[in-house]
Design an enzyme around this catalytic site. Sequence first.
Site, PDB file in Angstrom:
ATOM      1  N   HIS A  29     -54.030 106.771 141.005  1.00 37.14           N
ATOM      2  CA  HIS A  29     -54.689 106.121 142.143  1.00 37.14           C
ATOM      3  C   HIS A  29     -56.195 106.013 141.979  1.00 37.14           C
ATOM      4  CE1 HIS A  29     -51.019 108.235 143.685  1.00 37.14           C
ATOM      5  NE2 HIS A  29     -50.763 107.000 144.047  1.00 37.14           N
ATOM      6  N   GLU A  70     -56.282 105.795 146.747  1.00 38.86           N
ATOM      7  CA  GLU A  70     -56.955 104.684 146.067  1.00 38.86           C
ATOM      8  C   GLU A  70     -58.193 104.241 146.839  1.00 38.86           C
ATOM      9  OE1 GLU A  70     -56.184 100.013 144.960  1.00 38.86           O
ATOM     10  OE2 GLU A  70     -54.451 101.366 144.940  1.00 38.86           O
ATOM     11  N   SER A  99     -43.460 103.378 142.068  1.00 36.18           N
ATOM     12  CA  SER A  99     -43.467 104.744 141.536  1.00 36.18           C
ATOM     13  C   SER A  99     -42.090 105.397 141.575  1.00 36.18           C
ATOM     14  CB  SER A  99     -44.473 105.600 142.323  1.00 36.18           C
ATOM     15  OG  SER A  99     -44.236 105.505 143.712  1.00 36.18           O
ATOM     16  N   THR A 134     -54.935  97.811 145.833  1.00 34.45           N
ATOM     17  CA  THR A 134     -54.015  97.063 144.966  1.00 34.45           C
ATOM     18  C   THR A 134     -52.588  97.014 145.481  1.00 34.45           C
ATOM     19  OG1 THR A 134     -53.453  98.997 143.605  1.00 34.45           O
ATOM     20  CG2 THR A 134     -55.372  97.673 142.923  1.00 34.45           C
ATOM     21  N   SER A 139     -47.637 103.716 149.332  1.00 36.77           N
ATOM     22  CA  SER A 139     -48.079 102.533 150.065  1.00 36.77           C
ATOM     23  C   SER A 139     -47.260 101.306 149.696  1.00 36.77           C
ATOM     24  CB  SER A 139     -49.567 102.263 149.778  1.00 36.77           C
ATOM     25  OG  SER A 139     -49.984 101.052 150.367  1.00 36.77           O
ATOM     26  N   ASN A 140     -47.060 101.085 148.399  1.00 39.34           N
ATOM     27  CA  ASN A 140     -46.340  99.859 148.003  1.00 39.34           C
ATOM     28  C   ASN A 140     -44.884  99.898 148.468  1.00 39.34           C
ATOM     29  OD1 ASN A 140     -44.463 100.386 145.446  1.00 39.34           O
ATOM     30  ND2 ASN A 140     -46.301 101.636 145.185  1.00 39.34           N
ATOM     31  N   CYS A 152     -52.135  94.031 142.924  1.00 41.29           N
ATOM     32  CA  CYS A 152     -51.670  94.003 141.543  1.00 41.29           C
ATOM     33  C   CYS A 152     -50.384  93.187 141.383  1.00 41.29           C
ATOM     34  CB  CYS A 152     -51.489  95.421 141.010  1.00 41.29           C
ATOM     35  SG  CYS A 152     -49.973  96.232 141.522  1.00 41.29           S
TER      36      CYS A 152
END
Length: 339
Positions: free
Chosen positions: A98, A150, A292, A189, A248-249, A219
């Site tokens: 991160h 991040e 992840s 990102t 987060s993603n 990203c």
Amino acid sequence: MTSPAPRRKKTAVQSEPRVTKPPLDILLCAPRGFCAGVVRAIDAVEKALILHGAPVYVRHEIVHNKYVVESLKRKGAVFVSELSQVPDATRPVIFSAHGVAKSVPAEANARNLFAIDATCPLVTKVHREAEVHHKRGRHILLVGHAGHPEVIGTMGQLPPGAITLIETLEDVAALTPPAGQPLAYVTQTTLSVDDTRGIVEALQARFPELIAPHKEDICYATTNRQEAVKRVAPQVDALIVVGSPNSSNSQRLREVAERAGCPVARLVLRTDEIDWEAFGAIRTLGITAGASAPEVLVEEIIDAFAQRYEVRVETVSTADENVFFPLPRELRDATAAAE
């Protein structure tokens, strides 16, 4: 003359009733799971363990996935919150994917720690952008989520006050930037592509001279995984995002599924977290995984549904990914020297 022996009556064999499982079509999103930055970070820890033995220290979770973290612990990685918890300066200490504030490597240098930076190169790109804007006298607006590692790392690249965090449209409306300074923006990102677009459009409407990144900061992996969910979500009765709640993603993938019209969207790390009542009457299921989350967890989820349903799996692909990031220089050099 002997009489014939009486015939035995045939006993009916009681067969077990066959349990018919309901059918379930699984639409498997692709791309899903590990991105190049996550692969690089995990490989960095494993390579350091091979080259230097245990323990290898890691500042914060190397990536946001409990399964990955626990797996690395079993191999000899020790996770710490701060560098002050590293007792032996001769042992490697790795910074997470991160990214970190500049104060962290500065502290490592002051203590002569053997530091290895596994920050994702796409996060480093955002750091460099912020530094360039600052050197050119611009005030930076960072679109992101407060408290995320991040965001902490990006804001920590510059002096206090150089960056203003923007989380919502309300923040845009209330923003009072420093007078006389041109404005530029960067983003976290791992954000929702659609949410970020709305915030950026609102910023540009208020500040027409706002300077944008040369290339999108969100990203490729975040974008690709969200696009795959947008394709699958309207076609299924429910969708599972395999990932950790602090990812987060992964959280954004769940939100994207809901907004795309999926009636039931759940974030699940392991099978013991599945709320089977919520999935009882479904006939179609979408599955994806955050950047992840390892593929073994996706397979575990599919196996759990296969125990209850007659599953048929189909992959729905929206992009091909072939991005690769080399290991941090310290590990590349050590590997070359060992060969």
